[in-house]
Design a protein around this motif. Structure first.
Motif, PDB file in Angstrom:
ATOM      1  N   GLU A 270      64.659  10.085  32.506  1.00  0.00           N
ATOM      2  CA  GLU A 270      63.966  10.913  33.489  1.00  0.00           C
ATOM      3  C   GLU A 270      63.125  12.010  32.851  1.00  0.00           C
ATOM      4  OE1 GLU A 270      63.683  10.745  36.686  1.00  0.00           O
ATOM      5  OE2 GLU A 270      65.291   9.467  37.444  1.00  0.00           O
ATOM      6  N   MET A 271      63.628  12.625  31.802  1.00  0.00           N
ATOM      7  CA  MET A 271      62.979  13.805  31.235  1.00  0.00           C
ATOM      8  C   MET A 271      62.171  13.497  29.971  1.00  0.00           C
ATOM      9  SD  MET A 271      63.751  16.153  33.368  1.00  0.00           S
ATOM     10  CE  MET A 271      64.942  16.502  34.654  1.00  0.00           C
ATOM     11  N   ALA A 272      62.824  12.928  28.973  1.00  0.00           N
ATOM     12  CA  ALA A 272      62.118  12.643  27.720  1.00  0.00           C
ATOM     13  C   ALA A 272      61.015  11.612  27.933  1.00  0.00           C
ATOM     14  CB  ALA A 272      63.108  12.170  26.655  1.00  0.00           C
ATOM     15  N   ASP A 273      61.285  10.592  28.764  1.00  0.00           N
ATOM     16  CA  ASP A 273      60.263   9.573  29.012  1.00  0.00           C
ATOM     17  C   ASP A 273      59.095  10.106  29.837  1.00  0.00           C
ATOM     18  OD1 ASP A 273      61.640   7.750  27.548  1.00  0.00           O
ATOM     19  OD2 ASP A 273      62.146   6.407  29.213  1.00  0.00           O
ATOM     20  N   HIS A 274      59.316  11.200  30.567  1.00  0.00           N
ATOM     21  CA  HIS A 274      58.190  11.787  31.305  1.00  0.00           C
ATOM     22  C   HIS A 274      57.120  12.284  30.347  1.00  0.00           C
ATOM     23  CE1 HIS A 274      56.792  14.580  34.838  1.00  0.00           C
ATOM     24  NE2 HIS A 274      55.984  13.562  34.626  1.00  0.00           N
ATOM     25  N   ARG A 275      57.521  12.673  29.139  1.00  0.00           N
ATOM     26  CA  ARG A 275      56.542  13.092  28.129  1.00  0.00           C
ATOM     27  C   ARG A 275      55.570  11.954  27.806  1.00  0.00           C
ATOM     28  NH1 ARG A 275      60.935  15.594  23.900  1.00  0.00           N
ATOM     29  NH2 ARG A 275      60.637  17.811  24.347  1.00  0.00           N
ATOM     30  N   ILE A 276      56.071  10.719  27.810  1.00  0.00           N
ATOM     31  CA  ILE A 276      55.208   9.570  27.521  1.00  0.00           C
ATOM     32  C   ILE A 276      54.123   9.453  28.582  1.00  0.00           C
ATOM     33  CG2 ILE A 276      55.154   7.050  27.319  1.00  0.00           C
ATOM     34  CD1 ILE A 276      58.062   7.194  26.292  1.00  0.00           C
ATOM     35  N   ILE A 277      54.497   9.647  29.837  1.00  0.00           N
ATOM     36  CA  ILE A 277      53.514   9.571  30.928  1.00  0.00           C
ATOM     37  C   ILE A 277      52.511  10.712  30.811  1.00  0.00           C
ATOM     38  CG2 ILE A 277      53.204   9.505  33.419  1.00  0.00           C
ATOM     39  CD1 ILE A 277      56.006   8.405  33.700  1.00  0.00           C
ATOM     40  N   TYR A 278      53.001  11.918  30.530  1.00  0.00           N
ATOM     41  CA  TYR A 278      52.094  13.059  30.353  1.00  0.00           C
ATOM     42  C   TYR A 278      51.077  12.785  29.246  1.00  0.00           C
ATOM     43  CZ  TYR A 278      54.344  16.666  33.306  1.00  0.00           C
ATOM     44  OH  TYR A 278      54.807  17.423  34.344  1.00  0.00           O
ATOM     45  N   GLU A 279      51.541  12.181  28.150  1.00  0.00           N
ATOM     46  CA  GLU A 279      50.642  11.927  27.024  1.00  0.00           C
ATOM     47  C   GLU A 279      49.653  10.807  27.343  1.00  0.00           C
ATOM     48  OE1 GLU A 279      51.302  12.198  22.413  1.00  0.00           O
ATOM     49  OE2 GLU A 279      52.206  10.330  23.157  1.00  0.00           O
ATOM     50  N   LEU A 281      48.628   9.569  30.323  1.00  0.00           N
ATOM     51  CA  LEU A 281      47.744   9.767  31.467  1.00  0.00           C
ATOM     52  C   LEU A 281      47.108  11.151  31.522  1.00  0.00           C
ATOM     53  CD1 LEU A 281      49.858   7.994  34.250  1.00  0.00           C
ATOM     54  CD2 LEU A 281      48.005   7.049  32.856  1.00  0.00           C
ATOM     55  N   GLY A 282      47.776  12.157  30.926  1.00  0.00           N
ATOM     56  CA  GLY A 282      47.248  13.518  30.955  1.00  0.00           C
ATOM     57  C   GLY A 282      46.808  14.029  29.602  1.00  0.00           C
ATOM     58  N   PHE A 283      46.958  13.219  28.546  1.00  0.00           N
ATOM     59  CA  PHE A 283      46.566  13.588  27.183  1.00  0.00           C
ATOM     60  C   PHE A 283      47.194  14.912  26.759  1.00  0.00           C
ATOM     61  CE2 PHE A 283      43.429  10.616  28.690  1.00  0.00           C
ATOM     62  CZ  PHE A 283      43.312   9.744  27.621  1.00  0.00           C
ATOM     63  N   ILE A 284      48.418  15.137  27.215  1.00  0.00           N
ATOM     64  CA  ILE A 284      49.190  16.314  26.828  1.00  0.00           C
ATOM     65  C   ILE A 284      50.156  15.872  25.737  1.00  0.00           C
ATOM     66  CG2 ILE A 284      50.832  18.068  27.613  1.00  0.00           C
ATOM     67  CD1 ILE A 284      49.648  17.618  30.457  1.00  0.00           C
ATOM     68  N   PRO A 285      50.031  16.373  24.510  1.00  0.00           N
ATOM     69  CA  PRO A 285      50.921  15.926  23.432  1.00  0.00           C
ATOM     70  C   PRO A 285      52.393  16.080  23.829  1.00  0.00           C
ATOM     71  CG  PRO A 285      49.148  17.275  22.554  1.00  0.00           C
ATOM     72  CD  PRO A 285      49.043  17.371  24.053  1.00  0.00           C
ATOM     73  N   GLN A 286      53.195  15.101  23.484  1.00  0.00           N
ATOM     74  CA  GLN A 286      54.609  15.141  23.853  1.00  0.00           C
ATOM     75  C   GLN A 286      55.291  16.399  23.319  1.00  0.00           C
ATOM     76  OE1 GLN A 286      56.995  11.550  23.652  1.00  0.00           O
ATOM     77  NE2 GLN A 286      55.157  10.274  23.401  1.00  0.00           N
TER      78      GLN A 286
END
Length: 521
Positions: A270-279, A281-286
């Motif tokens: 739920e939490m750590a994998d959300h970083r993958i989506i942010y990176e 689709l949002g180009f936000i570094p994990q």
């Protein structure tokens, strides 16, 4: 380029899709039992509190004639004492005939046991690591973090829980930090019509210009977003403007008990994998997604914090505390916390270097504790909203200057226009003070790690704004990704729905990204 991006966001605003099931006959609206609505109605019972006939841990505060839902701390039961009084009691002391509560002592291992001792005995979660042995074999006090030793726990890596100012500075040497946080899906609609209005101030030339801190840098906020209904281009724009992006989970699923009982692996997905989506689709570094907030503020005990340690999270901002006079400072979990555990299970083991940023409670105008501003009694006017903000800010500013929390959700502003006016005026006042800084949660932790006197704060590196922000540039025209026949909550197999994502990615993921498949493959 940014102007084109904002215009594109406006084009891509998509109304949220939601389905509601037919309500039972005794529920009138908004999921509030008819009995509670009648109890609060001025022309009927005119009560101060109402009970819930189905949930013994739920009660309602009557706010101008309407029941406002509240929940007792985990494992306690609402005990009414007439129409105008009541409190949350331990099960052995509770009496609630409205929900047919019957106390049954837990003495042996059963399904749903809150905490199972090594010998099979069951005890309440609040009994674990409380310094009193409840399990006959003592296993409830086994593996607990030690009481904090200030001689061993030293900054920058360790800080004991409590109210002491870091670095033993004097109050007038401490910059008053204000932590403005937002919770929910990061929607383009909110970005265009709310966030930008509050983050920018109307100048004398009647133009919107960024609000700034005394060091000349724009103020920064922290956004805890969940995946569904987030516009990832909006998240990317906020990140590029130096705001912090945190995670509130991918699914934000119900019931809240899921988060209480979730395994370490479920927290990771739920939490750590959300970083993958942010990176993606949002180009936000994990590595820039440093913090998290648990959905519904239901922390997951040691499972949650083990996940955080193994996945290099810096902090959690989920645990409410009534300890607000003076307020608590953020602290590390190297040692046992002294913070009141409002919603067990709280962490009881040692997690070196993981920071807990307490959600210090407000006291609202009805003298009721609340942690997120839309949980406080809703102000009847702009003046009442300002009074709520002023009296809680003063408690921090006039005591130990622990970071002042301003935890917001967009819905508070959409209920009445004067709430926006009140917040804008309040932010104007803070800007004029000269010793107040509106910073992200991570920036606040940086100051605690390196306590810097107010006289030197304009040269404090972590609060400067002259370095480049990581991640790709925001595109001029995002793409819109549509996904149909989605059956995850609030949809179902019988009532599928659709999801839309705006992103600067070159192409859309083949499938809707979600838990178990964050890349959408």
């Amino acid at each position: 380029m940014m102007r084109h991006a904002i215009a594109s966001l406006l084009v891509l605003i998509v109304a949220g899709v939601g389905l509601s099931a037919a309500a039972p006959s005794r529920v009138k609206r908004f999921g509030v039992p008819l009995s509670a609505e009648m109890a609060c109605a001025p022309g009927i019972d005119n009560a101060t509190f109402a009970t819930d006939p189905d949930d013994c841990g739920m009660f309602y505060i009557c706010d101008r004639g309407w029941p406002k839902r509240m929940r007792c701390a985990q494992n306690t039961i609402w005990t009414p004492r007439g129409r105008h009084d009541g409190k949350c009691e331990l099960p052995e002391d509770a009496v609630n005939d409205d929900c047919q509560f019957v106390y049954a002592p837990v003495t042996e291992a059963i399904e749903g046991c809150p905490f199972q001792c090594d010998d099979g005995q069951c005890v309440h979660l609040a009994a674990v690591c409380d310094g009193k042995t409840q399990c006959e074999d003592g296993s409830d006090e086994s593996g607990c973090a030690e009481t904090c030793d200030e001689m061993k726990c030293r900054l920058p890596g360790c800080f004991c829980s409590g109210t002491e100012i870091p670095g033993r500075l004097l109050t007038n040497e401490v910059p008053q930090m204000v932590l403005i946080t937002w919770e929910g899906g990061i929607r383009a609609n909110d970005y265009l019509h709310l966030y930008r209005q509050l983050l920018n101030k109307r100048s004398a030339a009647r133009r919107r210009e960024p609000r700034t801190n005394p060091n000349g840098c724009p103020i920064t906020n922290t956004f805890f977003g969940f995946h569904e209904y987030t516009d990832y281009m909006a998240a990317q724009v906020l990140h590029k403007d130096r705001h912090e992006i945190g995670t509130l989970s991918i699914s934000h699923r119900l019931p809240s008990e899921f988060w209480r009982d979730a395994s370490q692996e479920e927290w990771r997905q739920e939490m750590a994998d959300h970083r993958i989506i942010y990176e993606n689709l949002g180009f936000i570094p994990q590595s820039d997604v440093r913090g998290m907030r648990a959905p519904y503020l239901q922390v997951g005990g040691n499972n949650q914090f083990r996940m955080m340690a193994e996945n290099n999270f810096l902090y959690d901002n989920s645990m409410p505390t009534p300890q607000h006079d003076p307020p608590m400072w953020p602290y590390t979990l190297d040692y046992l916390s002294t913070q009141t555990c409002v919603l067990p299970p709280c962490p009881t083991q040692s997690f070196p270097g993981i920071w807990e940023v307490p959600m210090v409670d407000y006291l609202d105008l009805n003298d009721t504790l609340c942690n997120e501003i839309d949980n406080c009694a809703f102000p009847a006017s702009k003046d009442e909203a300002l009074e709520l903000l002023h009296m809680n800010f003063e408690r921090h500013y006039r005591s130990n200057r622990a970071p002042f929390p301003l935890h917001l959700r967009p819905r508070w502003f959409y209920e009445a226009h004067y709430t926006i006016e009140a917040i804008e005026e309040f932010l104007d006042e803070l800007q004029a003070m000269g010793d107040v800084y509106m910073v992200t949660v991570s920036q606040a932790i940086k100051w605690i790690q390196m306590p810097t006197r107010l006289m030197d704060i304009k040269n404090f590196g972590p609060w400067k704004c002259d370095d480049a922000v990581g991640g790709a540039d925001v595109c001029e025209r995002p793409i819109s990704c549509g996904y149909y026949n989605i059956t995850i909550h609030p949809n179902s197999e019988d009532h599928p729905g659709e999801r839309w994502i705006s992103t600067c990615a070159d192409s859309c993921p083949p499938s809707y990204p979600f838990t178990g498949n964050p890349e959408g493959l």
